[in-house]
Design an enzyme around this catalytic site. Structure first.
Site, PDB file in Angstrom:
ATOM      1  N   LYS A  96       0.861  -1.183   0.000  1.00  0.00           N
ATOM      2  CA  LYS A  96       0.000   0.000   0.000  1.00  0.00           C
ATOM      3  C   LYS A  96       0.885   1.216   0.000  1.00  0.00           C
ATOM      4  O   LYS A  96       2.028   1.165   0.462  1.00  0.00           O
ATOM      5  CB  LYS A  96      -0.883   0.017   1.246  1.00  0.00           C
ATOM      6  CG  LYS A  96      -2.118   0.858   1.103  1.00  0.00           C
ATOM      7  CD  LYS A  96      -3.228   0.101   0.396  1.00  0.00           C
ATOM      8  CE  LYS A  96      -4.482   0.922   0.225  1.00  0.00           C
ATOM      9  NZ  LYS A  96      -5.615   0.099  -0.192  1.00  0.00           N
TER      10      LYS A  96
ATOM     11  N   ASP B   2      -6.982   4.306  -4.551  1.00  0.00           N
ATOM     12  CA  ASP B   2      -7.631   4.141  -3.247  1.00  0.00           C
ATOM     13  C   ASP B   2      -8.271   5.492  -2.924  1.00  0.00           C
ATOM     14  O   ASP B   2      -8.486   6.306  -3.837  1.00  0.00           O
ATOM     15  CB  ASP B   2      -6.605   3.714  -2.190  1.00  0.00           C
ATOM     16  CG  ASP B   2      -7.249   3.291  -0.870  1.00  0.00           C
ATOM     17  OD1 ASP B   2      -7.886   2.228  -0.826  1.00  0.00           O
ATOM     18  OD2 ASP B   2      -7.139   4.037   0.123  1.00  0.00           O
TER      19      ASP B   2
HETATM   20  P1  NAD Z   1     -13.443   7.580  -2.031  1.00  0.00           P
HETATM   21  O1  NAD Z   1     -12.495   8.669  -1.707  1.00  0.00           O
HETATM   22  O2  NAD Z   1     -13.998   7.476  -3.411  1.00  0.00           O
HETATM   23  O3  NAD Z   1     -14.692   7.627  -1.017  1.00  0.00           O
HETATM   24  C1  NAD Z   1     -14.586   7.779   0.358  1.00  0.00           C
HETATM   25  C2  NAD Z   1     -15.862   8.465   0.824  1.00  0.00           C
HETATM   26  O4  NAD Z   1     -15.906   8.467   2.251  1.00  0.00           O
HETATM   27  C3  NAD Z   1     -15.955   9.918   0.391  1.00  0.00           C
HETATM   28  O5  NAD Z   1     -17.267  10.170  -0.067  1.00  0.00           O
HETATM   29  C4  NAD Z   1     -15.708  10.692   1.692  1.00  0.00           C
HETATM   30  O6  NAD Z   1     -16.330  11.963   1.718  1.00  0.00           O
HETATM   31  C5  NAD Z   1     -16.333   9.734   2.684  1.00  0.00           C
HETATM   32  N1  NAD Z   1     -15.935   9.960   4.068  1.00  0.00           N
HETATM   33  C6  NAD Z   1     -14.738  10.295   4.562  1.00  0.00           C
HETATM   34  N2  NAD Z   1     -14.810  10.444   5.906  1.00  0.00           N
HETATM   35  C7  NAD Z   1     -16.081  10.184   6.246  1.00  0.00           C
HETATM   36  C8  NAD Z   1     -16.783  10.165   7.474  1.00  0.00           C
HETATM   37  N3  NAD Z   1     -16.191  10.436   8.633  1.00  0.00           N
HETATM   38  N4  NAD Z   1     -18.113   9.871   7.451  1.00  0.00           N
HETATM   39  C9  NAD Z   1     -18.728   9.586   6.285  1.00  0.00           C
HETATM   40  N5  NAD Z   1     -18.113   9.574   5.108  1.00  0.00           N
HETATM   41  C10 NAD Z   1     -16.806   9.871   5.084  1.00  0.00           C
HETATM   42  O7  NAD Z   1     -12.712   6.239  -1.606  1.00  0.00           O
HETATM   43  P2  NAD Z   1     -13.046   4.735  -2.015  1.00  0.00           P
HETATM   44  O8  NAD Z   1     -12.101   4.336  -3.073  1.00  0.00           O
HETATM   45  O9  NAD Z   1     -14.504   4.550  -2.232  1.00  0.00           O
HETATM   46  O10 NAD Z   1     -12.585   3.990  -0.687  1.00  0.00           O
HETATM   47  C11 NAD Z   1     -13.435   3.883   0.447  1.00  0.00           C
HETATM   48  C12 NAD Z   1     -12.977   2.711   1.289  1.00  0.00           C
HETATM   49  O11 NAD Z   1     -12.985   1.537   0.485  1.00  0.00           O
HETATM   50  C13 NAD Z   1     -11.538   2.825   1.830  1.00  0.00           C
HETATM   51  O12 NAD Z   1     -11.451   2.174   3.077  1.00  0.00           O
HETATM   52  C14 NAD Z   1     -10.735   2.064   0.797  1.00  0.00           C
HETATM   53  O13 NAD Z   1      -9.498   1.597   1.309  1.00  0.00           O
HETATM   54  C15 NAD Z   1     -11.701   0.937   0.514  1.00  0.00           C
HETATM   55  N6  NAD Z   1     -11.452   0.236  -0.741  1.00  0.00           N
HETATM   56  C16 NAD Z   1     -11.472   0.901  -1.935  1.00  0.00           C
HETATM   57  C17 NAD Z   1     -11.189   0.192  -3.091  1.00  0.00           C
HETATM   58  C18 NAD Z   1     -11.228   0.838  -4.451  1.00  0.00           C
HETATM   59  O14 NAD Z   1     -11.023   0.134  -5.435  1.00  0.00           O
HETATM   60  N7  NAD Z   1     -11.509   2.122  -4.567  1.00  0.00           N
HETATM   61  C19 NAD Z   1     -10.896  -1.177  -3.042  1.00  0.00           C
HETATM   62  C20 NAD Z   1     -10.924  -1.829  -1.814  1.00  0.00           C
HETATM   63  C21 NAD Z   1     -11.200  -1.102  -0.672  1.00  0.00           C
END
Ligand code: NAD
Length: 418
Positions: A102, A142
């Site tokens: 990561k 991410d």
């Molecule tokens: P992203 O940045 O697209 O979305 C994250 C969202 O969470 C945003 O809308 C943000 O405003 C919101 N957020 C942040 N703090 C918050 C809070 N306190 N309360 C409510 N909402 C809040 O990111 P993503 O890619 O969707 O990733 C989200 C999670 O999924 C992370 O933990 C990431 O590691 C995990 N993940 C993502 C992927 C991927 O392919 N994008 C794959 C596996 C896991």
């Protein structure tokens, strides 16, 4: 407990139960490499700013390091170490020929222009240099990064290698745009995997998605796509949040309308299709499914007792603290653990990598079919491990047993050089 300690406790519980060889436990306890870089970037106003970036390579016994790059002001080495180890177990659990890594940069992307983000990304990719590569370590998007970020990373890496090898370097990152070597289905992959795991859970319980209710914390990539896909199955989105606010409607929220609204306003509070509610109330909403899709440690000892759902689908990495795990287990709430639930992202990243290697472009149906097969097999194997070790509701330990059994076999076959 630090996030890395939480991550370690999770897999070490499984390691103890399966009596993992102590030397394998010792190796897995620390990442293989921790890379920290400080790099200067020209800002739009003409001054230079120094940025701090990380890449942690946890383990590569099963294949090249693989894992996302996060842009967030709170990124630190402890968080990146935890996320890297989760990646290693996630790839092992889903039987991908990949290891875990990561990365991250301490930056708030919302405060920067497109030009600044491009220069940060290119300097970061350049600073990582040969620490990444298509057969060595393959980043992906991410939180705070996207397909554009990945294309900038790829282009920088390609331009740093000899002209004869450039095309082969496309696979240095995944999650790229389609025109630059991306895969169909990568944008929704994490969510699609989450929904496939929910389908496996539902099948066993005779649960029907039509008319079912759900709540999403974090309406970003993973959260909004999960909402769309669940609504397509007839489920009703009761509440959704992002870092700025929470909205609620017991008649259901249209995820596409909310996305369109957020594209203009960022804060969901004024969304006409729902009412704004305080942050804490999100956890108190009675629903069938809760999807934490924001950040680590969001469900903790302070709110776990309020949660009233049948299943928690951990689209985010590490959203539930150990204290909350215990409370939820006692309440009989099923958890589909992160390293299984959100593995769709890395699975389709793997497909993109294979397509790049073979100069192929698979149709979406093929991507989805292969994703479903890999993730439901992992679900079945975890369930079988849970039964074998009599783990009851402790689904988290079950997924780590499957992952560790695979890593153990590789270590026993290969041994340690010299
Ligand atoms: P992203 O940045 O697209 O979305 C994250 C969202 O969470 C945003 O809308 C943000 O405003 C919101 N957020 C942040 N703090 C918050 C809070 N306190 N309360 C409510 N909402 C809040 O990111 P993503 O890619 O969707 O990733 C989200 C999670 O999924 C992370 O933990 C990431 O590691 C995990 N993940 C993502 C992927 C991927 O392919 N994008 C794959 C596996 C896991």
């Amino acid at each position: 407990m630090s996030l890395y300690e939480i991550a370690q406790n999770q897999w070490k519980r499984a390691a103890e139960l399966m009596e993992l060889e102590p030397w394998i436990t010792t190796i897995l306890s620390e990442p293989k490499n921790e890379i920290r870089v400080n790099f200067p970037v020209l800002m739009d106003d003409g001054h230079y700013r120094l940025f701090k970036g990380y890449r942690v390579q946890h383990n590569n016994i099963l294949g090249p390091y693989k894992g996302g790059i996060r842009y967030h002001p709170q990124v630190d080495i402890d968080e990146v170490k935890a996320l890297a180890s989760w990646m290693a177990f996630k790839c092992a659990l889903t039987n991908l020929p990949l290891g875990g890594a990561k990365g991250g940069v301490e930056i708030d992307p919302k405060q920067h222009s497109n030009g600044e983000l491009m220069r940060v990304t290119r300097r970061f990719a350049h600073a990582l240099g040969e620490n990444i590569g298509p057969d060595y370590d393959i980043p992906a998007p991410d939180v705070g990064t996207n397909s554009q970020t990945m294309v900038w990373m790829m282009d920088t890496h390609i331009n740093s290698t000899s002209a004869h090898n450039r095309f082969a370097m496309r696979g240095v990152v995944t999650g790229k745009t389609l025109t630059c070597g991306g895969s169909l289905g990568r944008d929704k992959a994490t969510a699609q995997g989450t929904v496939f795991t929910l389908e496996s859970w539902a099948e066993r319980r005779g649960f029907n998605f039509d008319g079912a209710t759900f709540v999403v914390q974090g309406f970003g990539n993973a959260g909004s796509w999960t909402a769309k896909l669940l609504c397509e199955k007839g489920a009703k989105l009761l509440a959704a949040s992002n870092s700025r606010g929470v909205v609620y409607n017991d008649k259901g929220i249209d995820p596409d309308a909310l996305l369109a609204y957020l594209a203009k306003h960022r804060d969901p509070s004024g969304f006409p299709g729902a009412e704004s509610i305080p942050d804490k109330q999100l956890w108190q909403i009675k629903a069938d499914i809760l999807v934490p899709a924001a950040f680590e440690s969001q469900i903790d000892g302070s709110n776990a007792g309020d949660i009233d759902v049948k299943v928690i689908a951990e689209a985010a990495n590490g959203p539930t603290t150990p204290a909350a795990d215990n409370v939820l287990r006692d309440k009989g709430i099923t958890i589909i653990p992160d390293i299984l639930c959100n593995a769709g992202g890395v699975i389709v990243s793997y497909f993109e990598w294979v397509q790049n290697k073979n100069s192929e472009q698979w149709v979406l149906e093929e991507v989805d079919r292969k994703l479903r097969r890999l993730i439901t097999t992992a679900f079945d194997e975890a369930e079988e491990a849970g039964k074998r070790y009599d783990l009851g509701q402790d689904t988290r330990t079950a997924v780590y047993i499957v992952a560790l059994e695979r890593m153990r076999r590789a270590y026993l076959d290969r041994g340690i050089f010299p």
